[in-house]
Design a protein around this motif. Structure first.
Motif, PDB file in Angstrom:
ATOM      1  N   ASP A   1       0.932  -1.230   0.123  1.00 24.42           N
ATOM      2  CA  ASP A   1      -0.089   0.002   0.060  1.00 24.42           C
ATOM      3  C   ASP A   1       0.953   1.219  -0.078  1.00 24.42           C
ATOM      4  O   ASP A   1       0.334   2.156  -0.449  1.00 24.42           O
ATOM      5  CB  ASP A   1      -0.843  -0.089   1.186  1.00 24.42           C
ATOM      6  N   SER A   2       2.072   1.202   0.456  1.00 22.83           N
ATOM      7  CA  SER A   2       2.964   2.527   0.402  1.00 22.83           C
ATOM      8  C   SER A   2       3.837   2.477  -0.808  1.00 22.83           C
ATOM      9  O   SER A   2       4.313   3.856  -0.953  1.00 22.83           O
ATOM     10  CB  SER A   2       3.819   2.496   1.807  1.00 22.83           C
TER      11      SER A   2
ATOM     12  N   ASN B   1       3.573   2.998  -4.939  1.00 22.67           N
ATOM     13  CA  ASN B   1       2.713   3.210  -5.789  1.00 22.67           C
ATOM     14  C   ASN B   1       2.687   2.108  -6.799  1.00 22.67           C
ATOM     15  O   ASN B   1       4.028   2.063  -7.361  1.00 22.67           O
ATOM     16  CB  ASN B   1       2.889   4.338  -6.395  1.00 22.67           C
TER      17      ASN B   1
ATOM     18  N   HIS C   1       4.402   2.887 -10.568  1.00 24.57           N
ATOM     19  CA  HIS C   1       5.785   3.528 -10.254  1.00 24.57           C
ATOM     20  C   HIS C   1       6.874   2.289 -10.245  1.00 24.57           C
ATOM     21  O   HIS C   1       6.754   1.334  -9.633  1.00 24.57           O
ATOM     22  CB  HIS C   1       6.068   4.397  -9.248  1.00 24.57           C
TER      23      HIS C   1
ATOM     24  N   ARG D   1      -4.645   5.742   0.180  1.00 23.40           N
ATOM     25  CA  ARG D   1      -3.731   4.533   0.433  1.00 23.40           C
ATOM     26  C   ARG D   1      -2.373   5.335   0.740  1.00 23.40           C
ATOM     27  O   ARG D   1      -2.212   6.343   0.768  1.00 23.40           O
ATOM     28  CB  ARG D   1      -3.482   3.822  -0.999  1.00 23.40           C
TER      29      ARG D   1
ATOM     30  N   PHE E   1       0.755   5.280   0.010  1.00 15.84           N
ATOM     31  CA  PHE E   1       1.601   5.952  -0.652  1.00 15.84           C
ATOM     32  C   PHE E   1       1.268   7.440  -1.107  1.00 15.84           C
ATOM     33  O   PHE E   1       2.223   8.081  -1.182  1.00 15.84           O
ATOM     34  CB  PHE E   1       1.897   5.037  -2.175  1.00 15.84           C
TER      35      PHE E   1
ATOM     36  N   SER F   1       1.831  12.990 -10.160  1.00 13.68           N
ATOM     37  CA  SER F   1       2.687  11.593 -10.073  1.00 13.68           C
ATOM     38  C   SER F   1       2.209  10.407  -9.274  1.00 13.68           C
ATOM     39  O   SER F   1       2.452   9.175  -9.523  1.00 13.68           O
ATOM     40  CB  SER F   1       4.188  11.944  -9.803  1.00 13.68           C
ATOM     41  N   GLU F   2       1.306  10.645  -8.303  1.00 18.81           N
ATOM     42  CA  GLU F   2       1.078   9.625  -7.487  1.00 18.81           C
ATOM     43  C   GLU F   2      -0.570   9.252  -7.853  1.00 18.81           C
ATOM     44  O   GLU F   2      -0.817   8.202  -7.932  1.00 18.81           O
ATOM     45  CB  GLU F   2       0.882   9.915  -5.983  1.00 18.81           C
ATOM     46  N   LEU F   3      -1.459  10.280  -7.788  1.00 21.77           N
ATOM     47  CA  LEU F   3      -2.736  10.028  -8.126  1.00 21.77           C
ATOM     48  C   LEU F   3      -3.198   9.464  -9.534  1.00 21.77           C
ATOM     49  O   LEU F   3      -3.787   8.662  -9.898  1.00 21.77           O
ATOM     50  CB  LEU F   3      -3.516  11.046  -7.558  1.00 21.77           C
TER      51      LEU F   3
ATOM     52  N   PRO G   1      -1.729   8.373 -12.440  1.00 22.98           N
ATOM     53  CA  PRO G   1      -1.329   7.181 -13.145  1.00 22.98           C
ATOM     54  C   PRO G   1      -2.268   6.283 -12.530  1.00 22.98           C
ATOM     55  O   PRO G   1      -2.604   5.166 -13.176  1.00 22.98           O
ATOM     56  CB  PRO G   1      -0.105   6.660 -12.673  1.00 22.98           C
ATOM     57  N   ASN G   2      -3.028   6.241 -11.295  1.00 18.97           N
ATOM     58  CA  ASN G   2      -3.792   5.178 -10.817  1.00 18.97           C
ATOM     59  C   ASN G   2      -5.208   5.428 -11.179  1.00 18.97           C
ATOM     60  O   ASN G   2      -6.083   4.460 -11.039  1.00 18.97           O
ATOM     61  CB  ASN G   2      -3.744   5.114  -9.193  1.00 18.97           C
TER      62      ASN G   2
ATOM     63  N   ASP H   1      -6.468   4.339 -15.558  1.00 21.79           N
ATOM     64  CA  ASP H   1      -7.171   3.330 -15.929  1.00 21.79           C
ATOM     65  C   ASP H   1      -8.884   3.321 -16.121  1.00 21.79           C
ATOM     66  O   ASP H   1      -9.263   2.947 -16.955  1.00 21.79           O
ATOM     67  CB  ASP H   1      -6.857   1.921 -15.101  1.00 21.79           C
TER      68      ASP H   1
ATOM     69  N   LEU I   1      -6.752  -4.211 -17.692  1.00 25.28           N
ATOM     70  CA  LEU I   1      -6.169  -3.443 -16.729  1.00 25.28           C
ATOM     71  C   LEU I   1      -6.724  -3.509 -15.229  1.00 25.28           C
ATOM     72  O   LEU I   1      -5.807  -3.097 -14.309  1.00 25.28           O
ATOM     73  CB  LEU I   1      -6.945  -1.740 -16.842  1.00 25.28           C
TER      74      LEU I   1
END
Lengths: 669, 294
Positions: A449-450, A452, A455, B180, B182, B199-201, B203-204, B207, B284
């Motif tokens: 979970d930590s 991504n 990446h 989450r 990350f 960069s974190e949100l 890309p997720n 999809d 996906l």
């Protein structure tokens, strides 16, 4: 004990078809007999096939799995030949399953009593008039307090331990002759776990049930099982009595596993078992464990050893079980000597208080003063440079909340967080300056979970390097590779995605990311509790090595007292967000104790069948801390009287830097 | 110091992996084939139609299919086969531009709402709900009647209204990711909000947005055809499936061939898009429709 086997699993192989059409075995040629009144433990790391084997006992296979060979007999009935209806009659009736997460296996919209009645209706011959009294009886048998009131409750109104007890009561409803338990105490608090295990042990004995107990926790196995089977890569590698397997295991893997468990009576780091088990479908040459085994020779890598029966009654899949004593069981590594000369303070918590409750619109309107007590209150701790402070306590003790406050993710209600002895940190992470942000880094419990998932490892490590040091291009890549090297992963991991790594590798990447910032304080939030024991030992050792290299300070949160003991210099015991005891690790783990520390330590399960846990308090954690007095007042077995309910316990100085917050006088503690 | 080896681990580009996986599924292969066929036909149809789609021939009114006119002719004597081949061009062009716009703005607003949360999100989502509760054709007709038909009105109108449901989906996807660890980790490191989103949100969430975009596209095509059917889409004599069905409707009892061509064309395109979206979601790994365990 009858001599004929009650559950017989013979030469069972289970596998699935991969997308390319190959048959991939998960269990290979497993044979196991369980007699009436006998409990057998099934041990193995994640992916070893232990849950698959337990479910096969029910004649149940997860989607896609199929029996390649062998048979499963229950009470002389061929479970693999039965139809759906017949299986349903046996399951839940004669043979019952208790799953890991019973909170999720109870229906949330039905009262406990109703769910139990349903189980009775399906699986017992009782007249429906007697259902209610039988439900109360069942709840009493699982030692739930006040069964009459319990009937009317919904599952969410119960604690995790109480939910597990209801699940056990449900399993008992059909008067089963066999119980299958799949990690029934994993995820529960230490005291709850100990209570549940005692209950299971007594139930099995009273009812002469056969039990198959699946767990990765050798401590739990030691407590309830007569015999132990160790699985590795889908094969039985060792089988013997609990005393034999846990005392003097004759297989190198079982030895490694046993020595990787941190124990209360040791001051050193547990030894780590390097490498990882083969994945299902990987080609195995010779013995599956050979590439991780110190005894391995040419024979081991070319031919697969058979399961040999020894004179002692054990069965071992190893060519060299006679040489086993060359592998030490106990950790021989001496703990690194920790200097205490430095007394610089890395971080200080001063009267820290945190509250999750926001005053609702109505209370502000009517100015009601009945505020709930703070979740975390009056925490005063100084953390010295280069030391590891362990925070222990059951779930809800506020240990993770304190870490989040230090990281700036939760704003405290009162109190100060001081960095380096002088800098008062802003409450919110947004208001902190880059220099101070860099100094504090956080590692989370679950690397799934930590990190991504989108990446690559390189991108993950680049985040802090770019943010704090502005690195780019080749220097960035070189630095990331160095970091991977420091956590004992190669540079070739840079382009992998987290999904291509094992649990331990993921946590190493998370550690590398924290150390990328060159931090002064690293906050570790249950960093090993999602990992297998052998991996846990490796991660603990890594953290310890990094600390010596980098002179970092750790605040290490865990519910596992043995883990905290292995890694910490000082320990703080928390209950309901209040400090019970703080002191050097060796003093906290020795008498005199705070009554809560005593209860926790007594409940710790050791992988030794001769050690019996001492249960001095019940296992129900209150939903919120008491408004006044000692946080532990309700559960405390040594409660003095009203003084505990009205006055905050004084901090008593027991030894050098050892403080116990309790009303009981020093000499009686 | 360790030496860095570049790309020593064989990583396959995720986009390529996903496309290969879509193609390996029956629904993906069939769906993608249908969609590509339609796209290719739409591009090359002006060069391959046997007759001029505008050419009227009073001696050929409502003649049944024969060797020359494969799908017969309509009430003005025009060749239906040629008109069917040409009939998707405008629909595909309009929706092809409007869909990315809809997904982009709806996705942006949805992510924003998901991030902001709290009372602002609560109130604005009720506005979104109010919009969604109105029948779509009513909303669109208001704008089209006010501003007139034509691409320059249709594209923004469709993009606007079809972006609204995307808000909901993007917001839900954001909520899944936002809690989450990350994200917390990035926040604790001190990254700015913008950089966390980028960069974190993103890309997720991407999809989900891609699958949603494919689904929206098929709905939009249907809407466009419906508008044409009602006379607000393509203006005659340009051919359009919706318009052709509308024209042939009156003669259905004695000249049913008039609707067969456009109906098959329209439905095969919609089915193709839906099958592709389905396979894409599975590839996906965001497909929620799994077989029940009992």
């Amino acid at each position: 004990m009858s001599e004929t086997a009650f559950i017989t699993i013979k030469n069972l192989s289970i596998g699935y078809n991969s997308r390319s059409g190959d048959v991939i075995p998960i269990l290979r040629d497993v044979s196991l007999d369980i007699r009436r009144g006998e409990s057998v433990g099934l041990v193995g790391e994640s992916g070893s096939g232990k849950s698959t084997l337990a479910l096969a006992g029910l004649g149940y296979f997860k989607r896609g799995l199929r029996v390649l060979d062998g048979s499963v007999h229950f009470n002389e009935t061929d479970m693999l030949a039965l139809g759906r209806d017949d299986l349903q009659r046996i399951r839940g009736g004669q043979i019952a399953l208790i799953p890991q997460n019973s909170g999720q296996s109870l229906t949330p919209t039905l009262r406990v009593g109703k769910q139990l009645i349903e189980a009775l209706r399906l699986h017992s011959d009782l007249n429906s008039k007697n259902f209610n009294s039988r439900v109360v009886e069942l709840l009493e048998q699982v030692r739930l307090p006040d069964p009459m009131a319990m009937i009317r409750r919904y599952p969410h109104e119960l604690s995790g331990g109480q939910q597990q007890r209801v699940a056990i009561a449900m399993a008992l409803a059909g008067e089963p002759e066999a119980l299958l338990l799949d990690e029934p105490t994993t995820g529960l608090d230490v005291t709850t776990q100990a209570h549940i295990l005692e209950l299971l042990r007594d139930l099995a004995r009273d009812r002469n049930m056969a039990m198959l107990y699946v767990s990765h926790d050798l401590g739990a196995i030691a407590r309830v099982c007569d015999r132990v089977v160790v699985l590795y890569a889908g094969e039985i590698v060792l089988h013997g009595s609990a005393v034999q397997v846990l005392g003097k295991p004759r297989h190198p893997y079982a030895r490694g596993l046993l020595s990787s468990i941190p124990r209360l009576n040791q001051t050193s780091m547990p030894m780590s078992l390097d490498g990882r088990p083969p994945m299902p479908g990987e080609t195995i040459n010779g013995c599956a464990f050979s590439d991780r085994c110190v005894l391995s020779d040419e024979k081991c890598t070319t031919s697969s050893p058979p399961l040999l029966a020894l004179e002692s009654g054990e069965e071992v899949r190893c060519y060299h079980s006679n040489l086993i004593d060359r592998i030490p069981i106990n950790s021989k590594k001496v703990a690194s000597f920790r200097k205490s000369g430095e007394v610089q303070i890395a971080a200080g918590l001063q009267r820290l208080a945190i509250s999750y409750s926001k005053p609702s619109f109505l209370t502000t309107l009517f100015k009601k003063s009945s505020q709930p007590p703070n979740t975390v209150d009056n925490i005063n701790i100084d953390i010295k440079k280069g030391e590891t402070l362990g925070l222990v306590g059951e779930s809800g003790s506020g240990k993770s909340t304190i870490l989040k406050a230090i990281a700036g993710l939760i704003s405290p209600k009162a109190g100060k967080i001081i960095l380096d002895g002088t800098i008062e940190l802003s409450a919110r992470v947004e208001d902190r300056d880059a220099m101070n942000l860099r100094k504090i880094q956080l590692i989370f419990q679950n690397p799934d979970d930590s990190l991504n998932p989108r990446h690559t490892v390189g991108q993950i490590l680049a985040q802090p390097l770019r943010l704090y040091f502005g690195l780019k291009g080749n220097i960035l890549r070189q630095r990331s590779a160095d970091l991977l090297d420091r956590v004992r992963l190669g540079a070739h991991y840079l382009d992998r995605l987290p999904s291509q790594l094992s649990g331990g590798e993921k946590q190493r990447v998370a550690i590398a990311r924290a150390f990328a910032a060159d931090p002064e304080i690293v906050l570790c939030d249950e960093v090993t509790s999602a990992l297998d024991v052998s991996v846990q030992a490796a991660v603990l050792n890594l953290l310890d090595e990094l600390k010596t290299e980098q002179k970092t300070t750790y605040i290490f949160v865990s519910h596992d007292l043995a883990v905290v003991k292995a890694i910490s210099d000082r320990v703080a015991v928390l209950y309901q967000g209040r400090l019970c005891e703080v002191g050097p690790v060796n003093s906290v783990y020795q008498a005199p104790f705070h009554p809560y520390t005593d209860a926790l330590l007594g409940a710790v399960l050791e992988p030794d069948p001769y050690i019996t846990p001492v249960l001095s308090a019940d296992d129900i954690v209150e939903l919120s801390p008491p408004a006044k007095g000692c946080p532990f007042q309700r559960r405390c077995p040594r409660k003095l009287g009203t003084i505990c309910e009205t006055e905050t316990p004084p901090g008593r100085q027991i030894g050098l830097g050892h403080i116990i917050n309790c009303h009981i006088p020093n000499n009686e503690l | 110091m360790v030496t860095v080896t570049i790309n020593s681990y064989k990583t396959n580009n995720r986009a390529i992996m996903v496309i290969l996986d879509v193609l390996s599924r029956p629904s993906g292969a069939v769906g993608l084939f249908l969609v590509l066929l339609h796209l290719i036909l739409a591009i090359i149809s002006p060069y391959i139609t046997p007759f001029d789609y505008k050419l009227q021939n009073s001696s050929l009114m409502l003649t049944p299919p024969d060797a020359l006119h494969l799908l017969g002719s309509d009430h003005l004597g025009r060749d239906i086969f040629s008109r069917t081949l040409m009939g998707g061009r405008e629909a595909l062009a309009v929706t092809g531009i409007a869909t990315p716009i809809a997904v982009a703005w709806g996705g942006f607003i949805g992510i924003l709402f998901g991030l902001v949360g709290g009372r602002v999100d609560e109130v604005l989502m009720r506005v979104v709900d109010a919009f969604l509760s109105l029948p779509w054709i009513l909303k669109m007709l208001v704008l089209i009647v006010t501003f007139g038909t034509g691409m320059e009105v249709l594209i923004p109108t469709l993009a606007f209204f079809y972006g609204i449901p995307v808000i909901r989906v993007a917001r839900a996807a954001t909520h899944d990711v936002i809690a989450r660890d990350f994200i917390w980790a990035a926040k604790a490191r001190g990254h700015s909000r913008i950089s966390i989103i980028r960069s974190e949100l993103l890309p997720n969430v991407l999809d989900t947005l891609m699958v949603e975009g494919a689904m929206r596209w098929s709905w939009m095509l249907l809407a466009f055809s419906s508008l044409s059917f009602l006379g607000f889409g393509v203006s005659p004599p340009n051919p359009d499936w919706g318009l052709m069905i509308s024209d042939a409707r009156g003669f259905m009892s004695f000249a049913p061939w008039g609707v067969i061509g456009p109906v098959i064309a329209l439905s095969s395109l919609i089915i193709g898009i839906n099958l592709t979206a389905d396979a894409l979601a599975k590839s996906l790994g965001i497909d929620r429709a799994q077989k029940a365990p009992v």
